[in-house]
Every structure is written in structure tokens, then in C-alpha cells.
Motif scaffolding. Structure first.
Motif, short mmCIF file in Angstrom:
data_model
loop_
_atom_site.label_atom_id
_atom_site.label_comp_id
_atom_site.label_asym_id
_atom_site.label_seq_id
_atom_site.Cartn_x
_atom_site.Cartn_y
_atom_site.Cartn_z
N GLU A 166 -38.42 75.74 7.37
CA GLU A 166 -37.15 75.67 8.08
C GLU A 166 -37.13 74.67 9.23
O GLU A 166 -36.06 74.15 9.58
CB GLU A 166 -36.79 77.05 8.65
CG GLU A 166 -36.59 78.14 7.62
CD GLU A 166 -37.84 78.97 7.39
OE1 GLU A 166 -37.74 80.04 6.76
OE2 GLU A 166 -38.92 78.56 7.86
N GLN B 134 -34.26 85.08 12.40
CA GLN B 134 -35.39 84.95 11.49
C GLN B 134 -36.34 83.85 11.91
O GLN B 134 -37.57 84.02 11.90
CB GLN B 134 -34.89 84.70 10.07
CG GLN B 134 -34.17 85.88 9.43
CD GLN B 134 -33.34 85.47 8.22
OE1 GLN B 134 -33.40 84.34 7.75
NE2 GLN B 134 -32.53 86.40 7.73
N VAL B 135 -35.80 82.70 12.31
CA VAL B 135 -36.65 81.58 12.71
C VAL B 135 -37.38 81.89 14.00
O VAL B 135 -38.59 81.62 14.14
CB VAL B 135 -35.83 80.28 12.82
CG1 VAL B 135 -36.65 79.18 13.49
CG2 VAL B 135 -35.38 79.82 11.44
N ASP C 185 -36.35 74.86 2.66
CA ASP C 185 -35.16 75.62 2.31
C ASP C 185 -33.94 74.73 2.46
O ASP C 185 -33.67 74.21 3.55
CB ASP C 185 -35.01 76.83 3.24
CG ASP C 185 -36.07 77.90 2.98
OD1 ASP C 185 -36.74 77.81 1.93
OD2 ASP C 185 -36.22 78.80 3.81
N GLU D 217 -24.38 84.00 9.21
CA GLU D 217 -25.55 83.27 8.75
C GLU D 217 -26.29 82.60 9.90
O GLU D 217 -27.52 82.61 9.94
CB GLU D 217 -25.16 82.23 7.71
CG GLU D 217 -26.37 81.51 7.13
CD GLU D 217 -26.03 80.51 6.03
OE1 GLU D 217 -26.98 80.00 5.41
OE2 GLU D 217 -24.84 80.25 5.81
N ASP E 209 -28.20 85.38 11.72
CA ASP E 209 -29.34 85.87 10.94
C ASP E 209 -30.47 84.85 10.90
O ASP E 209 -31.65 85.21 11.10
CB ASP E 209 -28.90 86.21 9.52
CG ASP E 209 -28.02 87.46 9.46
OD1 ASP E 209 -27.96 88.19 10.46
OD2 ASP E 209 -27.41 87.69 8.40
N ARG E 210 -30.14 83.60 10.66
CA ARG E 210 -31.19 82.58 10.56
C ARG E 210 -31.80 82.30 11.93
O ARG E 210 -33.01 82.02 12.03
CB ARG E 210 -30.63 81.30 9.93
CG ARG E 210 -30.33 81.46 8.45
CD ARG E 210 -30.01 80.12 7.79
NE ARG E 210 -29.72 80.27 6.38
CZ ARG E 210 -30.63 80.33 5.42
NH1 ARG E 210 -31.92 80.23 5.73
NH2 ARG E 210 -30.28 80.46 4.16
N VAL F 55 -32.14 73.85 7.62
CA VAL F 55 -32.04 75.04 8.48
C VAL F 55 -32.05 74.65 9.95
O VAL F 55 -31.24 75.14 10.74
CB VAL F 55 -33.17 76.04 8.17
CG1 VAL F 55 -33.15 77.20 9.17
CG2 VAL F 55 -33.03 76.59 6.74
#
Length: 500
Positions: free
Chosen positions: A359, A344-345, A411, A337, A340-341, A254
Motif C-alpha cells: 500500500e 488499516q494502513v 494493491d 473506504e 477503513d484504509r 492506496v
């Protein structure tokens, strides 16, 4: 508008021979390259490197450094004295970069593929270590990291293809705050503060302490946040290759994915002239190191306009600029993606940094090390530095990261099967396909190769034939796959290429 662009990663691996501190690291690195090349049926130096278009002293600010004043480490257009230099069938370059074995991944078109072929490099190095650690041979260890903890640092460099028309001053102003702050997402963590770990503690980045200036041509001394090397390995009038030297070597998928993906999106904002927030820092180098030295992520740095922001706040500002630039239209899945990641992170890091341990490399490493601290070890204990080094050992049964990964602690974004396939096979959608396929099919007829050329030496021709590849998106499987399938010899392939 997309995250997709031509990109790639170059990784210098740490190398040591336990019990023999006097060993020559360059010769030891040559053994790594030679051992792997031979195991693949390639003679080290057989497919040599074509240095004709190398220009390491050309500066993006419009001048070239005089060779007389260049540090020897900058002269990457000179033949490697160990002759350990090979182009692999996956389109990558494996060679000795001064005192380290380096795996330069083939060109890819997105961050997911960048992760795949970067991880393929880990398997290449793991196999080389296995070959060189047979019974009766002196032990040799390889590490995917960026410092030995004793004052030496070695690079993990990124490359991004950009439009030449983008003013370099815009690149500098747009990227410095981003690079200073992105270590909260993609730092790999380091025990010790300072270039020689002279102060006890833990920090986010292995590289931060080794940077001394904002902009410059050097890569091994007076390291700059923005490197100005102007060596596109492509059509010079159209393209610029942004050479990024400030990143850490990542193990977490990630973090690696976001390192490449977020940088590509920020470059898109800069190319489009869509930088809408002034995030210029008063003292970028000091800010880089202050952020790295604070795993709580609470440190704020002063901007030129007087505001004080944390690294997370700066990253959120870049994320918002990217979202504004992309708008509400249809986006490809890889771009979605990354967005979004990234969100989120950042949210996890803002809520509780330790919640991002699946991650983010530095968080995962800190979580492990805190366990040892809870049992009484201090940051100054040599065992903590040893654990830090062991984290990045390439061997599956010795490297701490790899043992934790096998237990499902992280992940994963790409499959082991895809990574294994990438060890031998090139990407299909860049010129790396032509380079790798040529080495696989006609390696005995290739005198040299580079990122933008392959030189054939075939008995049927009186002179060598240089096939230029200045367009990175030509030479793909779609363009030349059928030609290779039909060609019974290198001469036949060349006759078809020259005719077409």
C-alpha cells in the motif's frame, strides 16, 4: 459530511537526457509537451493558456507580494517562453513549468477519481517518452519523482476547494501537524539524507529535506509547510483553493488515495470547527525532517504542550477527530473506504512497517532496497541512488515500480481500463467536462483556456467569446452534455449557451 470535494493533483516530472548533462531542461521539456500534443492532433500553443485570472502573488494572509521582489519561479502568470502549453481533451493542462514538463490533472470530486486522472498523466508522459525515443533520436527519460538526488527538487502539488469563510489561521494550525506526520502514509521514499543526499541512509519522503519554514507564499525556495497562494480559480467570495506543496509523487494507489482522502477529511474537520485536540508542534520543520529520517517510525516529536508523540500517534489522533466529526450517521462509500484504509494502513505501520509494502510507496521501495543491502550494497553506494531514480521511470519496461506492479506486488484501486479512458476523456461531474469536451469537439475554435474560462474564436463572430466557468461544479456532463451533442459548430454551441 463527506470526503468528496473538488480536488486535483499537479505533477512536475523529472527529466534527463543521458549522456548530455549540458542539455537545456526547459527546451527538453518543451519537446515533451510538443511531441505529445502533435500526436493527439493538437498544436502546442493552439489552445493556449488564459492568464487573465492568474494571481500567483496574492497571499491568503491578506496582501500581495510586489512583483519586484518575487522570484521568477513564482510568476506563473507569465507566458511560457517555449510556447509548450496545451489543454488536453481530458481537461488536463500539459505544459512546461520552468525546467520540467508538468501534467496538471483536471478537477475531480473525490480521491478515487484523483488517482485515476493522476495515473492517466503517467500514461501521457509514457507516450511522450516513447515518441521522443525513436531510433536516431537522443534518448530522453522521464521520472515521476520529486528530486534528482543532487540538490534539485520539483513538486507534486495538491489542490482542494474550501469555503472562503474558514479562517486561514485555523487552516494553518489544523494542518501543520497533519502534514508533518502524514508522510508515514504517503511518503515515496528517498535514498540519502539532506537536500543533496550528503548523508548515507534512507528516508520516508523525497520532499521533507527541502522545506525551510512553516508558512509562506513561495514554492521553489524557502518552501513552506503551508503555502499561502490565494488563487481560487473560482468565485473568490465563496471559495479558497488550498494549494498544498508538501506531498510526494505517489505510484501506489492506496497511498495516493489516502493522501487526497485523509487531507479532504481533515479539511472538513477544520471547516466545521471540530478540531478538538491541540497537536501544535514546537518545531514543525525540524519535526518534519526528523520523522522522515526514521523508517522505524519510532521517532517522537515535541508538541507545544510538552508532550512527545510519534507521527503514527499524531495520525491516529487525526483519524479519531475525523471519526468524531463524522459521527455514526450514514456515510457515502468513498468516505467509508478512506476511513477503513486509513485505519488499516496505520495499524500495519504500527505493528510492522514492512507489512504495508502493498500500500505505501516508501515501504515498498525500502523492501526492494533492503534486498540489495542484504547482498552487500551500502546506502552510500551510487547504485542505490540509481535504483531509487529507476524506481520512478515512467516506461513500463524500465521503471522498477511498473515492473513490480505488473507482477501483482501492489494493491490497485482503479482499473487499467478506467485509467486508459481518462487519458482522453474528462471527468463528467466538474467543469473539466466542458473544457475537455470543447477541446475535443471544437479545438480549432478555441484561442485559450484556463481552469475557470474557455475563450472561443469563431469566424461567425467579430470578437472572441470568453465563457467563464467560475463554479467548479457547473459545466458538467449533466449540464452541457446534450448541448455538445446537438451543436454542429462552435458558433451553434455559443448561441445556445448565450441564449440559455
Amino acid at each position: 459530511m463527506s470526503v468528496r470535494r473538488v480536488m486535483g493533483i499537479e505533477t512536475e516530472y523529472g527529466i534527463s537526457q543521458p549522456g548530455d548533462p549540458s542539455v537545456n531542461p526547459m527546451l527538453m521539456s518543451g519537446r515533451v509537451v510538443t511531441a505529445y500534443a502533435r500526436s493527439m492532433g493538437l498544436r502546442s500553443g493552439q489552445t493556449g493558456w488564459d492568464y487573465a485570472d492568474e494571481a500567483p502573488l496574492q497571499d491568503a494572509r491578506g496582501f500581495a507580494m510586489d512583483r519586484e521582489f518575487a522570484d521568477p519561479s513564482q510568476l506563473t502568470d507569465e507566458e511560457d517562453p517555449t510556447m509548450a502549453n496545451v489543454v488536453l481533451t481530458n481537461g488536463a493542462r500539459l505544459y512546461v513549468d520552468h525546467a520540467h514538463p508538468e501534467y496538471s490533472s483536471p478537477e475531480v470530486t473525490g480521491p478515487r477519481d484523483a488517482v485515476i486522472w493522476d495515473r492517466a498523466g503517467e500514461l501521457v508522459m509514457r507516450e511522450a517518452a516513447r515518441l521522443l525515443n525513436q531510433p536516431g533520436m537522443p534518448p530522453l527519460n522521464l521520472y515521476k519523482n520529486n528530486t534528482d538526488g543532487k540538490g534539485a527538487s520539483y513538486g507534486t502539488h495538491e489542490n482542494y476547494l474550501m469555503r472562503r469563510l474558514t479562517p486561514f489561521a485555523d487552516i494553518v494550525s489544523g494542518l501543520i501537524p497533519f502534514f508533518v506526520s502524514r508522510q508515514v502514509v504517503c511518503g515515496s521514499g528517498k535514498v540519502g539524507i539532506g537536500t543533496e543526499s550528503q548523508r548515507a541512509g534512507f528516508q520516508l519522503s523525497q520532499r521533507a529535506d527541502f522545506f525551510e519554514t512553516e508558512v509562506g507564499l513561495e514554492t521553489t525556495l524557502k518552501r513552506p509547510i503551508i503555502n499561502t497562494r490565494d488563487e481560487p480559480h473560482a468565485v473568490t467570495e465563496k471559495y479558497r483553493r488550498l494549494h498544498v506543496i508538501i506531498g510526494d509523487a505517489n505510484h501506489c494507489d492506496v497511498a495516493n488515495f489516502l493522501k487526497l482522502g485523509t487531507t479532504s477529511l481533515v479539511l472538513g474537520v477544520i471547516e466545521a470547527g471540530a478540531v478538538t485536540q491541540n497537536l501544535a508542534l514546537q518545531e514543525p520543520v525540524a519535526a518534519l525532517q526528523a520523522i522522515s529520517h526514521d523508517p522505524t517510525l519510532r521517532t517522537s516529536v515535541r508538541l507545544e504542550d510538552g508532550r512527545e508523540l510519534t507521527a503514527l500517534q499524531i495520525q491516529y489522533a487525526y483519524l479519531q477527530m475525523v471519526r468524531d466529526w463524522l459521527g455514526s450517521g450514514d456515510l457515502d462509500s468513498e468516505t467509508v473506504e478512506v476511513l477503513d484504509r486509513w485505519q488499516q494502513v496505520l495499524d500495519k505501520l504500527a505493528d510492522d512497517p514492512m507489512s504495508a509494502a502493498r500500500e505505501v510507496d516508501w515501504v515498498a521501495k525500502l523492501q526492494l532496497l533492503q534486498g540489495y543491502r542484504n547482498r552487500g550494497l551500502e546506502w552510500s553506494d551510487p547504485k542505490m541512488r540509481a535504483i531509487d531514480i529507476q524506481w520512478s521511470d515512467v516506461r513500463a519496461d524500465k521503471g522498477i515500480f511498473h515492473k513490480l506492479a505488473a507482477s501483482g506486488r501492489f494493491d490497485e484501486l482503479v482499473s487499467a481500463a478506467d485509467v486508459e479512458a481518462a487519458v482522453s476523456n474528462p471527468p463528467t461531474d466538474t467543469r473539466a467536462y466542458f473544457r475537455g469536451r470543447a477541446v475535443r469537439q471544437f479545438g480549432e475554435n478555441i484561442a485559450a483556456a484556463s481552469w475557470d474560462s474557455v475563450i472561443f474564436d469563431v469566424p461567425e463572430r467579430r470578437t472572441m467569446q470568453r465563457v467563464p466557468m467560475l463554479e467548479p461544479l457547473r459545466g458538467t456532463e449533466q449540464h452541457v452534455g446534450a448541448l455538445f451533442d446537438r451543436a454542429g459548430s462552435a458558433d451553434e454551441l455559443l448561441r445556445t449557451l448565450l441564449t440559455d
